[in-house]
Design a protein around this motif. Structure first.
Motif, PDB file in Angstrom:
ATOM      1  N   MET A   1       0.845  -1.168   0.000  1.00 29.75           N
ATOM      2  CA  MET A   1       0.000   0.000   0.000  1.00 29.75           C
ATOM      3  C   MET A   1       0.896   1.239   0.000  1.00 29.75           C
ATOM      4  O   MET A   1       1.818   1.352   0.774  1.00 29.75           O
ATOM      5  CB  MET A   1      -0.892   0.012   1.243  1.00 29.75           C
ATOM      6  CG  MET A   1      -1.656   1.282   1.330  1.00 29.75           C
ATOM      7  SD  MET A   1      -2.498   1.735   2.874  1.00 29.75           S
ATOM      8  CE  MET A   1      -3.071   0.298   3.616  1.00 29.75           C
ATOM      9  N   CYS A   2       0.596   2.151  -0.874  1.00 29.19           N
ATOM     10  CA  CYS A   2       1.346   3.397  -0.960  1.00 29.19           C
ATOM     11  C   CYS A   2       0.734   4.418  -0.007  1.00 29.19           C
ATOM     12  O   CYS A   2      -0.463   4.662  -0.028  1.00 29.19           O
ATOM     13  CB  CYS A   2       1.303   3.931  -2.390  1.00 29.19           C
ATOM     14  SG  CYS A   2       2.113   5.531  -2.557  1.00 29.19           S
ATOM     15  N   LEU A   3       1.562   4.992   0.854  1.00 26.48           N
ATOM     16  CA  LEU A   3       1.062   5.986   1.792  1.00 26.48           C
ATOM     17  C   LEU A   3       1.426   7.401   1.380  1.00 26.48           C
ATOM     18  O   LEU A   3       1.090   8.353   2.072  1.00 26.48           O
ATOM     19  CB  LEU A   3       1.601   5.699   3.191  1.00 26.48           C
ATOM     20  CG  LEU A   3       1.112   4.399   3.819  1.00 26.48           C
ATOM     21  CD1 LEU A   3       1.734   4.208   5.193  1.00 26.48           C
ATOM     22  CD2 LEU A   3      -0.398   4.377   3.935  1.00 26.48           C
ATOM     23  N   ASP A   4       2.131   7.548   0.281  1.00 24.39           N
ATOM     24  CA  ASP A   4       2.514   8.867  -0.201  1.00 24.39           C
ATOM     25  C   ASP A   4       1.715   9.202  -1.453  1.00 24.39           C
ATOM     26  O   ASP A   4       1.374   8.331  -2.237  1.00 24.39           O
ATOM     27  CB  ASP A   4       4.008   8.917  -0.544  1.00 24.39           C
ATOM     28  CG  ASP A   4       4.878   8.805   0.691  1.00 24.39           C
ATOM     29  OD1 ASP A   4       4.434   9.224   1.763  1.00 24.39           O
ATOM     30  OD2 ASP A   4       6.004   8.296   0.571  1.00 24.39           O
ATOM     31  N   GLY A   5       1.448  10.474  -1.635  1.00 19.70           N
ATOM     32  CA  GLY A   5       0.803  10.911  -2.861  1.00 19.70           C
ATOM     33  C   GLY A   5      -0.706  10.858  -2.786  1.00 19.70           C
ATOM     34  O   GLY A   5      -1.308  10.788  -1.721  1.00 19.70           O
ATOM     35  N   TYR A   6      -1.297  10.883  -3.945  1.00 17.55           N
ATOM     36  CA  TYR A   6      -2.752  10.934  -4.070  1.00 17.55           C
ATOM     37  C   TYR A   6      -3.320   9.541  -4.278  1.00 17.55           C
ATOM     38  O   TYR A   6      -2.720   8.709  -4.949  1.00 17.55           O
ATOM     39  CB  TYR A   6      -3.147  11.818  -5.253  1.00 17.55           C
ATOM     40  CG  TYR A   6      -2.734  13.260  -5.075  1.00 17.55           C
ATOM     41  CD1 TYR A   6      -3.512  14.122  -4.310  1.00 17.55           C
ATOM     42  CD2 TYR A   6      -1.576  13.754  -5.659  1.00 17.55           C
ATOM     43  CE1 TYR A   6      -3.137  15.448  -4.133  1.00 17.55           C
ATOM     44  CE2 TYR A   6      -1.197  15.070  -5.492  1.00 17.55           C
ATOM     45  CZ  TYR A   6      -1.978  15.918  -4.725  1.00 17.55           C
ATOM     46  OH  TYR A   6      -1.605  17.216  -4.563  1.00 17.55           O
ATOM     47  N   THR A   7      -4.499   9.311  -3.731  1.00 16.77           N
ATOM     48  CA  THR A   7      -5.221   8.062  -3.919  1.00 16.77           C
ATOM     49  C   THR A   7      -6.572   8.415  -4.530  1.00 16.77           C
ATOM     50  O   THR A   7      -7.334   9.188  -3.927  1.00 16.77           O
ATOM     51  CB  THR A   7      -5.427   7.339  -2.579  1.00 16.77           C
ATOM     52  OG1 THR A   7      -4.148   7.083  -2.003  1.00 16.77           O
ATOM     53  CG2 THR A   7      -6.185   6.041  -2.765  1.00 16.77           C
ATOM     54  N   PRO A   8      -6.871   7.899  -5.703  1.00 18.46           N
ATOM     55  CA  PRO A   8      -8.164   8.219  -6.317  1.00 18.46           C
ATOM     56  C   PRO A   8      -9.337   7.729  -5.456  1.00 18.46           C
ATOM     57  O   PRO A   8      -9.265   6.687  -4.814  1.00 18.46           O
ATOM     58  CB  PRO A   8      -8.127   7.459  -7.641  1.00 18.46           C
ATOM     59  CG  PRO A   8      -6.690   7.151  -7.883  1.00 18.46           C
ATOM     60  CD  PRO A   8      -6.047   7.038  -6.537  1.00 18.46           C
ATOM     61  N   VAL A   9     -10.388   8.509  -5.447  1.00 20.47           N
ATOM     62  CA  VAL A   9     -11.632   8.174  -4.762  1.00 20.47           C
ATOM     63  C   VAL A   9     -12.709   8.113  -5.836  1.00 20.47           C
ATOM     64  O   VAL A   9     -12.828   9.037  -6.645  1.00 20.47           O
ATOM     65  CB  VAL A   9     -11.978   9.238  -3.702  1.00 20.47           C
ATOM     66  CG1 VAL A   9     -13.328   8.960  -3.060  1.00 20.47           C
ATOM     67  CG2 VAL A   9     -10.881   9.316  -2.647  1.00 20.47           C
TER      68      VAL A   9
END
Length: 194
Positions: A1-9
């Motif tokens: 899981m990436c905790l940096d940057g943007y996560t699309p919703v």
């Protein structure tokens, strides 16, 4: 899981940053003018009306999604206290305390109708919340708020002696699209269409 940057919703969902805060020490006793508080008890209709009046501008949806039976079960629990701050015969504030978790008191819901904000009522209601929570033997009194709530919420809780201790991201179906809240609720949070 990436905790940096943007996560699309997904466009059918909303996302908020949740901040958890706690207070472990009881407040110093203060002389207080009695507040006009009324027990809501299991009066689901009264609770829903007050919850909507306070929370719809901030996209409060937790209780809106519950069935009347589920909400009534919570409100009638002996370790839950739901109170309405009243003025001139109408409900203008909500204080809901929950002691169901051993050793803890949770400030489950707390707020004022929009026209009652900024006049000192919130401070008085918080003083009452602190006194009631620490009247029982507890380790801590905790609350969570999110980026959808009043922009001054975290600062208010911190001024009330709460310390932030955790953060989370809440992603949920947009309650305006599910019909749990009116389509024009919380206009500062845009509704996206797919």
């Amino acid at each position: 899981m990436c905790l940096d940057g943007y996560t699309p919703v997904p466009p059918t969902h909303v996302a908020a940053v949740v901040t958890y805060l706690e207070r472990r020490d009881p407040p110093a006793p203060r002389p207080a003018e009695p507040l006009p508080l009324a027990a809501i008890g299991a009066d689901v209709a009264r609770y829903r009306a007050l919850y909507a009046a306070i929370g719809t501008p901030w996209l409060w949806f937790g209780r809106a999604r519950m069935t009347d039976d589920a909400l009534g079960t919570i409100l009638s629990h002996p370790d839950v206290e739901a109170l309405a701050l009243t003025e001139d015969g109408r409900d203008i504030g909500l204080l809901e305390l929950d002691w169901r978790q051993a050793g803890d008191a949770q400030l489950a819901y707390f707020g004022l109708v929009p026209e009652a904000v900024g006049q000192g009522r919130g401070r008085r209601l918080m003083d009452e919340a602190l006194a009631r929570a620490f009247a029982r033997p507890i380790r801590r009194f905790w609350v969570h708020t999110c980026t959808f709530d009043h922009p001054g919420a975290v600062a208010f809780y911190r001024r009330s002696g709460f310390r932030p201790y955790a953060r989370a991201i809440e992603v949920t179906p947009d309650p305006r699209l599910t019909g749990d809240l009116p389509g024009d609720a919380a206009g500062q949070i845009p509704v996206l269409t797919a």
